[in-house]
Design a protein around this motif. Structure first.
Motif, PDB file in Angstrom:
ATOM      1  N   ALA A 190      57.352  45.883  90.452  1.00  0.00           N
ATOM      2  CA  ALA A 190      56.341  46.346  91.396  1.00  0.00           C
ATOM      3  C   ALA A 190      54.963  45.955  90.893  1.00  0.00           C
ATOM      4  O   ALA A 190      54.783  45.646  89.708  1.00  0.00           O
ATOM      5  N   ARG A 212      50.231  37.469  98.595  1.00  0.00           N
ATOM      6  CA  ARG A 212      51.382  37.195  99.460  1.00  0.00           C
ATOM      7  C   ARG A 212      51.433  35.718  99.845  1.00  0.00           C
ATOM      8  O   ARG A 212      52.519  35.147 100.003  1.00  0.00           O
ATOM      9  N   PRO A 220      57.246  44.614  95.451  1.00  0.00           N
ATOM     10  CA  PRO A 220      56.550  45.614  96.267  1.00  0.00           C
ATOM     11  C   PRO A 220      55.178  45.959  95.705  1.00  0.00           C
ATOM     12  O   PRO A 220      55.015  46.115  94.487  1.00  0.00           O
ATOM     13  N   ARG A 236      47.266  52.003 104.228  1.00  0.00           N
ATOM     14  CA  ARG A 236      48.422  51.280 104.790  1.00  0.00           C
ATOM     15  C   ARG A 236      47.997  50.005 105.485  1.00  0.00           C
ATOM     16  O   ARG A 236      48.735  49.027 105.508  1.00  0.00           O
ATOM     17  N   ALA A 240      49.594  46.914 101.735  1.00  0.00           N
ATOM     18  CA  ALA A 240      50.488  47.357 100.667  1.00  0.00           C
ATOM     19  C   ALA A 240      51.825  47.799 101.250  1.00  0.00           C
ATOM     20  O   ALA A 240      51.914  48.210 102.401  1.00  0.00           O
ATOM     21  N   ASP A 241      52.861  47.715 100.435  1.00  0.00           N
ATOM     22  CA  ASP A 241      54.185  48.161 100.884  1.00  0.00           C
ATOM     23  C   ASP A 241      54.283  49.681 100.890  1.00  0.00           C
ATOM     24  O   ASP A 241      54.938  50.257 101.765  1.00  0.00           O
ATOM     25  N   HIS A 242      53.640  50.313  99.916  1.00  0.00           N
ATOM     26  CA  HIS A 242      53.725  51.764  99.808  1.00  0.00           C
ATOM     27  C   HIS A 242      52.369  52.351  99.425  1.00  0.00           C
ATOM     28  O   HIS A 242      51.680  51.817  98.548  1.00  0.00           O
ATOM     29  N   ARG A 253      60.139  55.301  95.813  1.00  0.00           N
ATOM     30  CA  ARG A 253      59.976  54.299  96.878  1.00  0.00           C
ATOM     31  C   ARG A 253      60.471  52.925  96.441  1.00  0.00           C
ATOM     32  O   ARG A 253      61.041  52.176  97.243  1.00  0.00           O
ATOM     33  N   CYS A 254      60.240  52.582  95.174  1.00  0.00           N
ATOM     34  CA  CYS A 254      60.618  51.247  94.690  1.00  0.00           C
ATOM     35  C   CYS A 254      61.996  51.231  94.037  1.00  0.00           C
ATOM     36  O   CYS A 254      62.479  50.165  93.640  1.00  0.00           O
TER      37      CYS A 254
END
Length: 271
Positions: A190, A212, A220, A236, A240-242, A253-254
């Motif tokens: 992560a 990205r 993540p 959000r 970001a993923d989380h 979460r990961c």
């Protein structure tokens, strides 16, 4: 000829004689106020956190430890202290710096003492003292971007990850091409970002977009920090993923492997 008072002293001499006495009374009153504050037992969580922050920035090297000991004596567990009270104190210190209610020197001193607490805690939370000595195969990259001036939250999060057996590599003030190269070469589970303000959220969005576009298998991306509690929707939107409020939430979460899980699996297999 100078006028004399009925006591035989000049007015000037009388003032000089009274000055030490007045100063003594003032200092005694201040000491009494300080003593009452120290001896007054905090009435709840907010009071305890306020007391801890004051102790962290005080001249005493041990008063913050005394506050934590007193807190534990009320029935609060070590786990709660390190998962709740200490991170909240770190957040408050950051807020005091942003709002200019505490000096840079005071906040830096408090931050250094918090980091020392994490290093010296050992098994206070019921876990072995963890750093890079217990490799569980999970490693995250904790990024403190050039535009983020408030790094305390990232260091607190990194220490907490390590206590769960997750390796943490710090990337402090690295330029985006350097981050891309690091992510291409490493095997991270992560990428973590700790953000404090809406302005840094916008800049983080540009950074995440760049990563990205240039890292083929980007792990993540987790965003945490004070801003998550204030405006999770904005966080959000940064890509970001989380957006998480705690290290525990980030781990879940990961799907990161932790020491607690390994110990549970080991106990189950032995049973």
């Amino acid at each position: 000829m100078k006028p004399y008072s009925t006591s035989g002293l000049t007015d000037a001499d009388d003032g000089e004689a009274q000055s030490p006495a007045i100063r003594f009374l003032v200092e005694s009153a201040l000491r009494k106020i300080a003593s009452d504050y120290v001896n007054r037992r905090p009435r709840g969580r907010e009071d305890w956190i306020e007391r801890l922050c004051a102790a962290l920035m005080s001249e005493s090297d041990t008063s913050h430890k005394a506050v934590i000991s007193a807190l534990i004596s009320t029935g609060v567990t070590s786990e709660q202290v390190y998962q709740d009270y200490v991170p909240e104190a770190a957040r408050r210190l950051g807020e005091m710096w942003i709002s200019d209610t505490a000096s840079f020197v005071d906040v830096t001193l408090g931050a250094a003492r918090l980091q020392a607490l994490f290093r010296a805690a050992g098994d206070a939370r019921g876990l072995p003292m963890l750093d890079r000595s217990i490799p569980l195969g999970e490693e995250i990259l904790m990024v403190i971007p050039e535009f983020e001036q408030h790094a305390l939250g990232a260091f607190v999060a990194a220490d907490t990850f390590r206590r769960h057996g997750v390796w943490v590599r710090m990337a402090i003030g690295m330029e985006t091409p350097e981050l891309v190269e690091l992510l291409r070469e490493g095997r991270f589970s992560a990428v973590g970002l700790s953000l404090a303000t809406r302005k840094t959220v916008e800049q983080a969005g540009e950074l995440i977009e760049y990563l990205r576009a240039n890292v083929r298998s980007l792990p993540p991306v987790i965003v945490g920090g004070r801003i998550v509690a204030e405006d999770v929707a904005a966080v959000r939107r940064c890509g970001a993923d989380h957006a998480v409020r705690s290290v525990r939430e980030a781990i879940e979460r990961c799907g990161l492997a932790t020491v607690t899980e390994r110990l549970t699996v080991r106990e189950s297999s032995q049973g």
